[in-house]
Write an enzyme that holds these catalytic residues in place. Sequence first.
Site, PDB file in Angstrom:
ATOM      1  N   THR A 151      33.743  36.186  35.726  1.00  5.14           N
ATOM      2  CA  THR A 151      33.916  37.216  34.706  1.00  5.14           C
ATOM      3  C   THR A 151      33.741  38.610  35.308  1.00  5.14           C
ATOM      4  O   THR A 151      32.962  38.817  36.239  1.00  5.14           O
ATOM      5  CB  THR A 151      32.921  37.015  33.558  1.00  5.14           C
ATOM      6  OG1 THR A 151      31.594  36.899  34.088  1.00  5.14           O
ATOM      7  CG2 THR A 151      33.243  35.731  32.798  1.00  5.14           C
ATOM      8  N   ASP A 152      34.459  39.590  34.724  1.00  3.81           N
ATOM      9  CA  ASP A 152      34.460  40.954  35.235  1.00  3.81           C
ATOM     10  C   ASP A 152      33.216  41.716  34.784  1.00  3.81           C
ATOM     11  O   ASP A 152      32.393  41.211  34.016  1.00  3.81           O
ATOM     12  CB  ASP A 152      35.713  41.703  34.759  1.00  3.81           C
ATOM     13  CG  ASP A 152      36.997  41.057  35.254  1.00  3.81           C
ATOM     14  OD1 ASP A 152      36.942  40.373  36.287  1.00  3.81           O
ATOM     15  OD2 ASP A 152      38.037  41.240  34.597  1.00  3.81           O
ATOM     16  N   LYS A 153      33.134  42.948  35.231  1.00  4.59           N
ATOM     17  CA  LYS A 153      32.042  43.843  34.853  1.00  4.59           C
ATOM     18  C   LYS A 153      31.995  44.014  33.337  1.00  4.59           C
ATOM     19  O   LYS A 153      33.005  44.312  32.699  1.00  4.59           O
ATOM     20  CB  LYS A 153      32.238  45.202  35.527  1.00  4.59           C
ATOM     21  CG  LYS A 153      31.222  46.253  35.120  1.00  4.59           C
ATOM     22  CD  LYS A 153      31.535  47.590  35.772  1.00  4.59           C
ATOM     23  CE  LYS A 153      30.584  48.672  35.301  1.00  4.59           C
ATOM     24  NZ  LYS A 153      30.899  49.996  35.897  1.00  4.59           N
TER      25      LYS A 153
END
Length: 458
Positions: A151-153
């Site tokens: 998952t991204d920031k």
Amino acid sequence: MAAPGLRAAAGALRRVCGSWSPRPGRHLLCSAPMAGDVRAAALVSAALEQDRKARSGWRGGARAWEDPEQQAKKRRSGPDGEPHRKLPKRKIVLLMAYSGKGYHGMQRNVGSSQFKTIEDDLVSALVQSGCIPENHGEDMRKMSFQRCARTDKGVSAAGQVVSLKVWLIDDILEKINSHLPPHIRILGLKRVTGGFNSKNKCDARTYFYMLPTFAFAHKDHDVQDESYRLSAETLQRVNGLLACYKGTHNFHNFTSQKGPQEASARRYILDMFCEEPFVREGMEFAVIKVKGQSFMTHQIRKMVGLLVAIVKGYAPESVLERSWGDAKVDVPKAPGLGLVLERVHFEKYNQRFGNDGLHEPLDWTREEAGVTAFKEQHIYPTIISTERHERSMAQWLSTLPMHDFNATAHMAVGAGTKVGAVAMGLEARVRGLLQALPLGSSAKLLTCCALVLCLLCR
């Protein structure tokens, strides 16, 4: 000079056999030994063995060239330097839920302590709880660690699954959670096959994107604040556009560093739709759900961003089809705040191993109550409160006039024509941006300067 062991052996031999003097005549090598000869041979063998150990530096199990600290360490540790444990390591999967606000994504960045990730807190809790040795935390390959989705920031998860090898200590979930912050929880644990890899064995992933419905308000004839309510007609149009994403398409415009000819840019979307809106704390929200085999970096956020740009009237519907072509299309990226990994799917694994009598299927039905409670306690409130106080969606919506949704047409003409077209449209787009930003905002000048630089550097 003879070694002490040899002198002792010679003395023992003389005492038993007497002094030796050569005798003439034939000697039978195979004659039966006398009792004294057997005792002498045993004494000589023992003395020779003692002499060999003395010459090799043996001191009762320790080597003379090793210092006492090294010897003590070898007694405490196994052959690979790990502490001796009675419990064997077993391959398991953990069901995780976390709120991603304040973290730079899921995956750990070894050697970069300034960017904190979810896995940093997870590995620390595993070491402190006694599930893994400390050196496994430094090199995660030693415990065969793998996550289903990176998952991204700022992105959260309600159903992330990681696979790894651990010591199955008593009360393992309680001990791990006791070393985790409240916005990261381990909700379930299951044993899996020894070669299981959560990323490779995952058939599909389901995400949802939660956003305020004023993101769908048309830029020309709808209110642009939280008093907006999504109409049935607009919801129907949103779902019609989302249905266009289903199937296999080339999503090279929906990520970075991917060309149109790369096979990895083609992704299969099983389903995508928007649920009925609901009101929380006076603001109406909607949830977009998408299920696909796999997703590239920023892909879902750009899928939502292009949908919003079309519904609000900044981009024509035809840009959706053009975005799957070979030409480069400017696709806006929605904020990461509302994106949540809801669940991961292991249908093929369950079909093969779920009913073999040795392994349990990766079905988290019993953990659903805990997943729902975590979303209500940590994920939904974080999205709502952040939107209210930081207005991340509202700020992002104000940048939509900066995007050039006719970039494909510009690329089709010559370089001189392209520069002229950009220059002609620059003034109108800056005016639109200035109107979108509040009067007196210090962001006006900075945003406009960034826009000019971006367009001139195309």
